[in-house]
Design an enzyme around this catalytic site. Structure first.
Site, PDB file in Angstrom:
ATOM      1  N   TYR A 132       0.836  -1.202   0.000  1.00  0.00           N
ATOM      2  CA  TYR A 132       0.000   0.000   0.000  1.00  0.00           C
ATOM      3  C   TYR A 132       0.869   1.249   0.000  1.00  0.00           C
ATOM      4  O   TYR A 132       0.623   2.204  -0.748  1.00  0.00           O
ATOM      5  CB  TYR A 132      -0.924   0.008   1.222  1.00  0.00           C
ATOM      6  CG  TYR A 132      -1.714   1.289   1.364  1.00  0.00           C
ATOM      7  CD1 TYR A 132      -2.858   1.511   0.602  1.00  0.00           C
ATOM      8  CD2 TYR A 132      -1.301   2.291   2.250  1.00  0.00           C
ATOM      9  CE1 TYR A 132      -3.573   2.704   0.717  1.00  0.00           C
ATOM     10  CE2 TYR A 132      -2.009   3.478   2.369  1.00  0.00           C
ATOM     11  CZ  TYR A 132      -3.138   3.678   1.602  1.00  0.00           C
ATOM     12  OH  TYR A 132      -3.835   4.852   1.702  1.00  0.00           O
ATOM     13  N   SER A 145      -3.381  12.544   8.089  1.00  0.00           N
ATOM     14  CA  SER A 145      -4.353  12.286   7.028  1.00  0.00           C
ATOM     15  C   SER A 145      -5.759  12.067   7.586  1.00  0.00           C
ATOM     16  O   SER A 145      -5.930  11.531   8.686  1.00  0.00           O
ATOM     17  CB  SER A 145      -3.928  11.037   6.242  1.00  0.00           C
ATOM     18  OG  SER A 145      -4.952  10.615   5.355  1.00  0.00           O
ATOM     19  N   GLN A 191      -4.734  17.099   7.217  1.00  0.00           N
ATOM     20  CA  GLN A 191      -5.090  17.013   5.786  1.00  0.00           C
ATOM     21  C   GLN A 191      -6.544  16.589   5.646  1.00  0.00           C
ATOM     22  O   GLN A 191      -6.990  15.634   6.290  1.00  0.00           O
ATOM     23  CB  GLN A 191      -4.165  16.008   5.085  1.00  0.00           C
ATOM     24  CG  GLN A 191      -4.510  15.723   3.643  1.00  0.00           C
ATOM     25  CD  GLN A 191      -5.467  14.528   3.509  1.00  0.00           C
ATOM     26  OE1 GLN A 191      -5.530  13.661   4.372  1.00  0.00           O
ATOM     27  NE2 GLN A 191      -6.213  14.497   2.426  1.00  0.00           N
ATOM     28  N   TYR A 230      -9.816  15.425   3.237  1.00  0.00           N
ATOM     29  CA  TYR A 230     -10.486  14.970   2.012  1.00  0.00           C
ATOM     30  C   TYR A 230     -11.921  15.474   2.068  1.00  0.00           C
ATOM     31  O   TYR A 230     -12.561  15.409   3.123  1.00  0.00           O
ATOM     32  CB  TYR A 230     -10.498  13.447   1.912  1.00  0.00           C
ATOM     33  CG  TYR A 230      -9.181  12.828   1.540  1.00  0.00           C
ATOM     34  CD1 TYR A 230      -8.503  13.218   0.388  1.00  0.00           C
ATOM     35  CD2 TYR A 230      -8.617  11.836   2.334  1.00  0.00           C
ATOM     36  CE1 TYR A 230      -7.291  12.642   0.044  1.00  0.00           C
ATOM     37  CE2 TYR A 230      -7.404  11.251   1.992  1.00  0.00           C
ATOM     38  CZ  TYR A 230      -6.755  11.658   0.850  1.00  0.00           C
ATOM     39  OH  TYR A 230      -5.554  11.087   0.502  1.00  0.00           O
ATOM     40  N   THR A 243      -6.620  18.290   0.088  1.00  0.00           N
ATOM     41  CA  THR A 243      -6.164  17.492  -1.049  1.00  0.00           C
ATOM     42  C   THR A 243      -7.184  17.594  -2.180  1.00  0.00           C
ATOM     43  O   THR A 243      -8.374  17.334  -1.987  1.00  0.00           O
ATOM     44  CB  THR A 243      -5.953  16.023  -0.644  1.00  0.00           C
ATOM     45  OG1 THR A 243      -4.863  15.962   0.280  1.00  0.00           O
ATOM     46  CG2 THR A 243      -5.625  15.157  -1.853  1.00  0.00           C
ATOM     47  N   ARG A 272      -5.297   0.923  -7.892  1.00  0.00           N
ATOM     48  CA  ARG A 272      -3.982   0.418  -7.505  1.00  0.00           C
ATOM     49  C   ARG A 272      -4.061  -1.102  -7.463  1.00  0.00           C
ATOM     50  O   ARG A 272      -4.658  -1.693  -6.557  1.00  0.00           O
ATOM     51  CB  ARG A 272      -3.591   1.006  -6.149  1.00  0.00           C
ATOM     52  CG  ARG A 272      -3.536   2.550  -6.205  1.00  0.00           C
ATOM     53  CD  ARG A 272      -3.855   3.215  -4.901  1.00  0.00           C
ATOM     54  NE  ARG A 272      -4.129   4.645  -5.110  1.00  0.00           N
ATOM     55  CZ  ARG A 272      -4.533   5.462  -4.153  1.00  0.00           C
ATOM     56  NH1 ARG A 272      -4.707   5.007  -2.922  1.00  0.00           N
ATOM     57  NH2 ARG A 272      -4.771   6.730  -4.425  1.00  0.00           N
ATOM     58  N   LYS A 330      -3.120  20.857  -1.865  1.00  0.00           N
ATOM     59  CA  LYS A 330      -2.231  19.788  -2.322  1.00  0.00           C
ATOM     60  C   LYS A 330      -2.807  19.096  -3.554  1.00  0.00           C
ATOM     61  O   LYS A 330      -3.993  18.762  -3.594  1.00  0.00           O
ATOM     62  CB  LYS A 330      -2.020  18.761  -1.208  1.00  0.00           C
ATOM     63  CG  LYS A 330      -1.104  17.598  -1.579  1.00  0.00           C
ATOM     64  CD  LYS A 330      -0.873  16.711  -0.361  1.00  0.00           C
ATOM     65  CE  LYS A 330       0.046  15.543  -0.688  1.00  0.00           C
ATOM     66  NZ  LYS A 330      -0.636  14.507  -1.495  1.00  0.00           N
ATOM     67  N   HIS A 358       0.118  12.998  -6.189  1.00  0.00           N
ATOM     68  CA  HIS A 358      -0.323  12.015  -5.189  1.00  0.00           C
ATOM     69  C   HIS A 358       0.613  10.801  -5.154  1.00  0.00           C
ATOM     70  O   HIS A 358       0.178   9.658  -4.984  1.00  0.00           O
ATOM     71  CB  HIS A 358      -1.756  11.560  -5.484  1.00  0.00           C
ATOM     72  CG  HIS A 358      -2.558  11.273  -4.236  1.00  0.00           C
ATOM     73  ND1 HIS A 358      -3.415  12.189  -3.695  1.00  0.00           N
ATOM     74  CD2 HIS A 358      -2.619  10.187  -3.423  1.00  0.00           C
ATOM     75  CE1 HIS A 358      -3.993  11.674  -2.615  1.00  0.00           C
ATOM     76  NE2 HIS A 358      -3.511  10.452  -2.432  1.00  0.00           N
ATOM     77  N   ARG A 415      -0.087   7.844  -7.432  1.00  0.00           N
ATOM     78  CA  ARG A 415      -1.170   6.929  -7.042  1.00  0.00           C
ATOM     79  C   ARG A 415      -2.516   7.309  -7.638  1.00  0.00           C
ATOM     80  O   ARG A 415      -3.520   6.654  -7.360  1.00  0.00           O
ATOM     81  CB  ARG A 415      -1.276   6.900  -5.513  1.00  0.00           C
ATOM     82  CG  ARG A 415      -0.049   6.299  -4.859  1.00  0.00           C
ATOM     83  CD  ARG A 415      -0.002   6.565  -3.364  1.00  0.00           C
ATOM     84  NE  ARG A 415      -1.105   5.953  -2.629  1.00  0.00           N
ATOM     85  CZ  ARG A 415      -1.183   4.667  -2.311  1.00  0.00           C
ATOM     86  NH1 ARG A 415      -0.233   3.830  -2.696  1.00  0.00           N
ATOM     87  NH2 ARG A 415      -2.200   4.205  -1.614  1.00  0.00           N
TER      88      ARG A 415
END
Length: 381
Positions: A25, A107, A128, A130, A156, A165, A252, A276, A279
């Site tokens: 990961y 995060s 951070q 989201y 972000t 992924r 970001k 990122h 990713r």
């Protein structure tokens, strides 16, 4: 074992200690991983000028990032599932960063919560964010970050839709890991990781479970996250988030000059040139190849930070020379954390600092504030 001398040494140790699903990961990109590889490889194309017979004494790497003093132009990047590299990972990394004098960024998708990290630190850290469709949850997250005395909010911008992924899908990634035969085999080969995990209660997403609507346990979390990332995120959202937060705001995920100019007009305090970590959009340009173009596009209208591909102190110096006020390390500190816990994060920071300090001296500079494009000998992209 001998003391790790490079970030690659820490990576080797982390691979031995951390279960494959969690190491992969941290160590993977999306699709073919072309951009993930380019982030690292393009640094080698940036060449430095060696200078001699200059005074190399009394060197300083100290600077500021969004007004916050830092011992070197490095912050720990926000990384999801940090607490799955090592038990209580975010708390350990935040303590290491505080002791080293660099910012730590937590995060939204962390294992340890905002409150967990605040309980073990004495100085403000960064958070951070989201953006989810559930705006009440977002407002609550912002308020929790304020209550924890976070000194900057990092928004972000490049995860509205999740990049695929392949390694995560093949590994059946989950936090905590599902009890399948495949996962059982992985865990059985990592006894020290398992013993540490058994000692902590923090094995899920601490910022979400118990805080978001209809997410009371881990079984309901996966469906919630799949539905909640907001594909309609726009510059209007930046405006209301900035107003709600009321403090330092970092954007970001900027990888285009047009987006950089829009960010400079948004009222944010800094942008992070980032893809990122390779990713998200595979096939995008590397972060370091876009950095000088974005710096030229915004001039002095907004502070420019950098993220993506840093594996050494030389990489940090190159990014600063190309215009970054500060940089972020994600994988390097995760390798250290996975390998050695808090001591590994400190080791990663020590490696970065020493390499940067020596490189700066050999380029004929004594103060990080004097490092600019004059130290670059040749750049090819």
């Amino acid at each position: 074992m001998s003391k790790p001398l490079t970030i690659a040494d820490l990576k080797t140790r982390a691979r031995r200690r951390v279960p494959k699903m969690f190491f992969d990961y941290a160590d993977s990109g999306s699709w073919t991983e072309e951009t993930y590889r380019a982030n690292e490889e393009d640094f080698a194309k940036v060449k430095l000028r060696q200078r001699v017979l200059v005074d190399m004494t009394n060197r300083s790497l100290a600077t500021t990032m969004v007004g916050q003093e830092t011992s070197m132009p490095v912050a720990l990047a926000p990384t999801g599932l940090c607490g799955m590299q090592h038990a209580d990972g975010e708390m350990l990394a935040a303590k290491a960063a505080e002791e080293f004098g660099v910012p730590f960024t937590l995060s939204t998708m962390s294992i340890c919560s905002i409150e967990d990290v605040a309980s073990v630190t004495s100085k403000p850290f960064w958070f951070q964010l989201y953006v989810m469709k559930d705006r009440d949850f977002i407002n609550n997250l912002i308020d929790r970050a304020k209550a924890a005395n976070c000194s900057a909010l990092m928004l972000t911008l490049d995860l509205q839709i999740l990049g695929q992924r392949h390694k995560d899908l093949r590994n059946g990634l989950s936090a905590p890991p599902k009890w399948t035969v495949h996962h059982g085999i992985q865990l059985a080969t990592k006894p020290f990781w398992c013993m540490d995990m058994l000692r902590t209660k923090r094995r899920g997403f601490g910022n979400i479970v118990g805080h978001a609507k209809n997410v009371s346990d881990l079984s309901s979390l996966s469906s919630w996250t799949a539905e909640q990332f907001d594909p309609q995120l726009s510059w209007k959202d930046v405006a209301w988030i900035k107003e709600r937060w009321g403090g330092k705001l970092i954007l970001k995920g900027i990888l285009d000059e047009e987006d950089a100019r829009a960010a400079a007009e948004s009222g944010a305090d800094a942008i992070v040139v980032s893809n990122h970590g390779g990713r998200q959009l595979d096939g995008a340009l590397s972060s370091i190849s876009m950095l000088p173009r974005i710096v030229d596009a915004v001039g002095d209208k907004i502070e420019v930070h950098f993220d993506g591909g840093i594996r050494s102190g030389q990489d940090v110096l190159k990014a600063v020379a190309l215009g970054a006020r500060g940089t972020y390390i994600g994988r390097p500190y995760l390798y250290g954390l996975g390998a050695m816990g808090k001591a590994g994060v400190t080791t990663a920071l020590e490696i970065i600092r020493k390499e940067m300090d020596v490189t700066m001296a050999l380029c004929g500079k004594r103060d990080i504030h004097t490092v600019d494009r004059s130290v670059i000998a040749e750049t090819r992209f």
